[in-house]
Design an enzyme around this catalytic site. Structure first.
Site, PDB file in Angstrom:
ATOM      1  N   HIS A  60       0.671  -1.583   0.166  1.00  0.00           N
ATOM      2  CA  HIS A  60      -0.009  -0.105  -0.039  1.00  0.00           C
ATOM      3  C   HIS A  60       0.858   1.135  -0.121  1.00  0.00           C
ATOM      4  O   HIS A  60       1.797   1.625   0.983  1.00  0.00           O
ATOM      5  CB  HIS A  60      -0.663  -0.007   1.297  1.00  0.00           C
ATOM      6  CG  HIS A  60      -2.212   1.089   1.143  1.00  0.00           C
ATOM      7  ND1 HIS A  60      -3.037   0.852   0.205  1.00  0.00           N
ATOM      8  CD2 HIS A  60      -2.321   2.101   1.905  1.00  0.00           C
ATOM      9  CE1 HIS A  60      -3.813   2.142   0.142  1.00  0.00           C
ATOM     10  NE2 HIS A  60      -3.513   2.597   1.350  1.00  0.00           N
ATOM     11  N   HIS A  62       0.903   5.433  -1.242  1.00  0.00           N
ATOM     12  CA  HIS A  62       0.376   6.760  -1.921  1.00  0.00           C
ATOM     13  C   HIS A  62       1.742   7.513  -2.171  1.00  0.00           C
ATOM     14  O   HIS A  62       2.197   8.313  -1.089  1.00  0.00           O
ATOM     15  CB  HIS A  62      -0.478   7.625  -1.156  1.00  0.00           C
ATOM     16  CG  HIS A  62      -1.702   6.826  -0.479  1.00  0.00           C
ATOM     17  ND1 HIS A  62      -2.634   6.379  -1.406  1.00  0.00           N
ATOM     18  CD2 HIS A  62      -2.027   6.603   0.483  1.00  0.00           C
ATOM     19  CE1 HIS A  62      -3.728   5.669  -0.893  1.00  0.00           C
ATOM     20  NE2 HIS A  62      -3.199   5.507   0.591  1.00  0.00           N
ATOM     21  N   GLN A  65       2.636  11.227  -0.916  1.00  0.00           N
ATOM     22  CA  GLN A  65       2.648  11.542   0.373  1.00  0.00           C
ATOM     23  C   GLN A  65       4.096  11.708   1.062  1.00  0.00           C
ATOM     24  O   GLN A  65       4.353  12.472   2.075  1.00  0.00           O
ATOM     25  CB  GLN A  65       1.732  10.801   1.159  1.00  0.00           C
ATOM     26  CG  GLN A  65       0.515  11.061   0.648  1.00  0.00           C
ATOM     27  CD  GLN A  65      -0.805  10.033   1.400  1.00  0.00           C
ATOM     28  OE1 GLN A  65      -0.642   9.644   2.549  1.00  0.00           O
ATOM     29  NE2 GLN A  65      -2.219  10.251   1.032  1.00  0.00           N
ATOM     30  N   TYR A 129      -4.706   8.007  -6.638  1.00  0.00           N
ATOM     31  CA  TYR A 129      -5.870   8.699  -6.741  1.00  0.00           C
ATOM     32  C   TYR A 129      -6.062  10.159  -7.281  1.00  0.00           C
ATOM     33  O   TYR A 129      -6.975  10.856  -7.629  1.00  0.00           O
ATOM     34  CB  TYR A 129      -6.956   8.498  -5.298  1.00  0.00           C
ATOM     35  CG  TYR A 129      -6.224   9.269  -4.194  1.00  0.00           C
ATOM     36  CD1 TYR A 129      -6.024  10.353  -4.055  1.00  0.00           C
ATOM     37  CD2 TYR A 129      -5.691   8.191  -3.394  1.00  0.00           C
ATOM     38  CE1 TYR A 129      -5.867  10.921  -2.825  1.00  0.00           C
ATOM     39  CE2 TYR A 129      -5.096   8.650  -2.016  1.00  0.00           C
ATOM     40  CZ  TYR A 129      -5.254  10.290  -1.841  1.00  0.00           C
ATOM     41  OH  TYR A 129      -4.457  10.418  -0.701  1.00  0.00           O
ATOM     42  N   HIS A 214     -11.962   3.473  -3.659  1.00  0.00           N
ATOM     43  CA  HIS A 214     -11.132   4.144  -2.402  1.00  0.00           C
ATOM     44  C   HIS A 214     -11.561   3.725  -1.238  1.00  0.00           C
ATOM     45  O   HIS A 214     -10.863   3.575  -0.450  1.00  0.00           O
ATOM     46  CB  HIS A 214     -11.061   5.653  -2.634  1.00  0.00           C
ATOM     47  CG  HIS A 214     -10.356   6.326  -1.728  1.00  0.00           C
ATOM     48  ND1 HIS A 214     -11.058   6.704  -0.240  1.00  0.00           N
ATOM     49  CD2 HIS A 214      -9.170   6.919  -1.512  1.00  0.00           C
ATOM     50  CE1 HIS A 214     -10.156   7.133   0.362  1.00  0.00           C
ATOM     51  NE2 HIS A 214      -8.886   7.399  -0.226  1.00  0.00           N
ATOM     52  N   ARG A 217     -16.859   5.196   1.541  1.00  0.00           N
ATOM     53  CA  ARG A 217     -16.972   6.587   1.816  1.00  0.00           C
ATOM     54  C   ARG A 217     -17.242   7.392   0.341  1.00  0.00           C
ATOM     55  O   ARG A 217     -17.846   8.186   0.171  1.00  0.00           O
ATOM     56  CB  ARG A 217     -16.315   7.434   2.653  1.00  0.00           C
ATOM     57  CG  ARG A 217     -16.249   7.236   4.049  1.00  0.00           C
ATOM     58  CD  ARG A 217     -15.244   7.734   4.896  1.00  0.00           C
ATOM     59  NE  ARG A 217     -13.951   7.127   5.113  1.00  0.00           N
ATOM     60  CZ  ARG A 217     -12.674   7.293   4.417  1.00  0.00           C
ATOM     61  NH1 ARG A 217     -12.443   8.817   3.922  1.00  0.00           N
ATOM     62  NH2 ARG A 217     -11.612   6.613   4.515  1.00  0.00           N
ATOM     63  N   HIS A 243      -9.595   0.820   1.009  1.00  0.00           N
ATOM     64  CA  HIS A 243      -9.529   1.390   2.450  1.00  0.00           C
ATOM     65  C   HIS A 243     -10.629   0.787   3.078  1.00  0.00           C
ATOM     66  O   HIS A 243     -11.801   1.389   2.766  1.00  0.00           O
ATOM     67  CB  HIS A 243      -9.676   2.856   2.431  1.00  0.00           C
ATOM     68  CG  HIS A 243      -8.190   3.350   2.118  1.00  0.00           C
ATOM     69  ND1 HIS A 243      -8.272   4.458   0.992  1.00  0.00           N
ATOM     70  CD2 HIS A 243      -6.937   3.391   2.104  1.00  0.00           C
ATOM     71  CE1 HIS A 243      -6.910   4.920   0.755  1.00  0.00           C
ATOM     72  NE2 HIS A 243      -6.030   4.075   1.479  1.00  0.00           N
ATOM     73  N   GLU A 246     -10.933   2.162   8.905  1.00  0.00           N
ATOM     74  CA  GLU A 246      -9.654   2.674   9.481  1.00  0.00           C
ATOM     75  C   GLU A 246      -9.875   3.528  10.604  1.00  0.00           C
ATOM     76  O   GLU A 246      -9.145   3.479  11.535  1.00  0.00           O
ATOM     77  CB  GLU A 246      -8.796   3.349   8.539  1.00  0.00           C
ATOM     78  CG  GLU A 246      -7.462   3.934   8.830  1.00  0.00           C
ATOM     79  CD  GLU A 246      -6.826   4.867   7.921  1.00  0.00           C
ATOM     80  OE1 GLU A 246      -7.527   5.100   6.628  1.00  0.00           O
ATOM     81  OE2 GLU A 246      -5.756   5.054   7.848  1.00  0.00           O
ATOM     82  N   HIS A 280      -6.119  -1.616   5.941  1.00  0.00           N
ATOM     83  CA  HIS A 280      -6.090  -1.207   7.332  1.00  0.00           C
ATOM     84  C   HIS A 280      -7.350  -2.247   7.984  1.00  0.00           C
ATOM     85  O   HIS A 280      -6.850  -3.185   8.838  1.00  0.00           O
ATOM     86  CB  HIS A 280      -6.867   0.253   7.439  1.00  0.00           C
ATOM     87  CG  HIS A 280      -5.798   1.033   6.800  1.00  0.00           C
ATOM     88  ND1 HIS A 280      -4.464   1.312   7.112  1.00  0.00           N
ATOM     89  CD2 HIS A 280      -6.133   2.175   5.653  1.00  0.00           C
ATOM     90  CE1 HIS A 280      -4.023   2.171   6.175  1.00  0.00           C
ATOM     91  NE2 HIS A 280      -4.916   2.716   5.697  1.00  0.00           N
ATOM     92  N   ASP A 331       2.093   3.113   2.841  1.00  0.00           N
ATOM     93  CA  ASP A 331       0.999   3.985   2.840  1.00  0.00           C
ATOM     94  C   ASP A 331       1.557   5.455   2.855  1.00  0.00           C
ATOM     95  O   ASP A 331       1.821   5.889   1.582  1.00  0.00           O
ATOM     96  CB  ASP A 331       0.230   3.706   4.134  1.00  0.00           C
ATOM     97  CG  ASP A 331      -1.079   4.680   4.041  1.00  0.00           C
ATOM     98  OD1 ASP A 331      -1.414   5.403   3.146  1.00  0.00           O
ATOM     99  OD2 ASP A 331      -2.004   4.002   5.238  1.00  0.00           O
TER     100      ASP A 331
END
Ligand code: NGQ
Ligand code: ZN
Length: 469
Positions: A60, A62, A65, A129, A214, A217, A243, A246, A280, A331
């Site tokens: 995992h 991103h 980040q 994303y 994603h 949500r 995800h 989490e 998660h 992550d």
């Protein structure tokens, strides 16, 4: 392209445990064509300078980040928040996501992947994303940012599973996306077009393509169903990552919306099986642990990020008692070090249970060995690539520990060396050589592009920081 090759190791961690005097051979596709005992070392074959481990998949990431790692550890940066939390962190993260350029993403990801290789990761699942330009409009080439990640992985030489992310809403019940999410949003049809567009690119570079709804949500039920069906038509065994659960806030909102908890809802409404990685899955009831584990899905645990964001603690005992598979991800990249993630995971379990060596396997094996083998298997499954360890037909992805490292030197067994590597060596890594698909990518702990890519990373980060609103 790879070249056929071979390596002899006095100690190698095979899927069944440690073995002595092992000869590895691989073909021109970088796939292991022999893993067999050979004593003494055959003449002319290179000899590993320490214990040989399977390469660790990072399930995992991103990538972008990494550019603000360390910059969100200040209280009150989100003036509107009652206290700092995952959600206030996310507001800061959106500020960086909002201004990132393709060149910056490429430079940040390349440096990150070089760091990953030096830290013992040989492949990465990129949960990607940020799709559109700063105004939230599609780039002329819709695959612009995805292609930057493929280029980065190819240049660094790390294996890649690319997971373009479907993102449509800001909350359960179809809540409209926020301005901070404008670069992520696309319709289900646009997502399936993007996958078709990326398929040949990934194939050309030996990358696996999957899909990442994603979260519950961000993806309404109909879109989830259609996207998973569409993916099925493109590639019936492609990985699907999501995800889930989490944060307790997400669990509460899901209950309010549907009367079910997120993992419950997902298991009841989606065809969750071995293709799936539940990233998660921190907050589950005993029943959810049981059902999710039995589905065959992998739990994607991200120990350093989950600690950094204050998520909570995944219950490994509950998961493993149901036969649950698991792997690790870095992550948000507050930490880029496979050994440290394993240490943190074991420590979280010790803190929660007040026991030691929680993640050892029943009976014989030490905890570092057990965690390494479990993570490689789970990570390989989640990656959808043949990277499941030192066995015939798998990619020749492996790591040689430096037996001359001060913490490892003269230790009596490879188990002791691996334990020192996981639990004690992180101030100076004991990773010596790293091979991906039979190609030596890291030599004596250093990737040849380390200096150059680190300079480009610093420049990209400075640019990003000065453009961040
Ligand atoms: C992400 N990261 O997509 O980068 C998420 C935060 C969200 C983690 N969950 C955003 N660690 O979940 O809404
Ligand atoms: Zn994530």
């Amino acid at each position: 392209m790879s070249h056929a090759g071979s390596l002899f190791a006095e100690h190698a961690l095979l899927p069944g445990g440690w073995a002595r005097d092992v000869l590895l051979e691989w073909d021109e596709h970088g796939r292991l064509s022999a893993v067999r005992p050979a004593s003494p070392a055959p003449a002319g074959v290179a000899v590993a300078g320490g214990p040989l481990l399977p390469g660790m998949p990072n399930l995992h990431s991103h990538a972008f980040q990494r550019a603000f790692a360390g910059l969100t550890e200040f209280r009150g940066l989100d003036a509107g928040a009652e206290h700092d939390s995952f959600w206030s962190w996310r507001k800061l993260m959106y500020r960086f996501a909002g201004v990132l350029t393709p060149d910056q993403l490429r430079d940040i990801a390349t440096a990150l992947y070089v760091e990953m290789l030096e830290a013992g990761y040989t492949s990465v699942c990129e949960f990607h994303y940020v799709h559109h330009d700063r105004d939230g409009l599609p780039y002329a080439d819709d695959a612009t940012l995805s292609s930057c990640l493929v280029e980065a992985a190819v240049r660094a030489g790390i294996g890649l599973t690319l997971l373009p992310v479907l993102y449509q809403t800001s909350g359960f019940g179809g809540r409209a996306p926020t301005d901070g999410q404008r670069r992520f949003i696309r319709s289900t049809d646009d997502m399936l077009h993007l996958l078709e567009r990326l398929k040949p690119l990934c194939k050309r570079h030996g990358a696996r393509l999957g899909l990442a709804p994603h979260s519950l949500r961000a993806v309404p039920p109909d879109a989830l169903t259609q996207a998973v069906r569409g993916l099925q038509a493109i590639d019936p065994t492609a990985p699907i990552h999501i995800h889930i659960a989490e944060q307790t806030g997400e669990v509460d909102a899901c209950l309010a919306w549907s009367g079910q908890r997120p993992v419950q809802w997902l298991l009841d409404h989606a065809p969750v099986d071995e293709r799936w990685c539940l990233v998660h899955a921190t907050h589950m009831t005993p029943d959810e642990y049981q059902r999710a584990a039995r589905s065959g899905a992998v739990a994607g645990i991200c120990p350093s990020t989950e600690a950094n964001l204050g998520d909570g603690i995944f219950d490994m005992t509950a998961w493993r008692s149901q036969g649950g598979r698991w792997g690790i991800g870095s992550d948000s990249h507050a930490c880029v070090n496979a050994a440290e993630e394993l240490m943190l995971l074991e420590y979280s379990q010790r803190l929660a249970t007040r026991q030691r060596n929680v993640l050892a396997r029943d009976g014989e094996q030490d905890v570092a060995t057990a965690m390494t083998l479990d993570t490689v298997l789970g990570g390989a499954q989640a990656s959808g690539r043949a990277i499941g360890g030192l066995a015939l037909g798998q990619q020749a992805d492996f790591v040689v520990l430096d037996a001359q490292h001060p913490l490892l030197r003269e230790l009596p067994t490879p188990q002791a060396m691996l334990s020192a590597h996981v639990f004690a060596s992180h101030r100076r890594s004991a990773v010596g050589g790293v091979w991906v698909g039979g190609r030596l990518r890291v030599h004596a702990g250093t990737h040849p592009l380390a200096e150059e890519t680190s300079q480009a990373f610093i420049a990209a980060r400075s640019e990003l920081l000065s453009s961040e609103p």
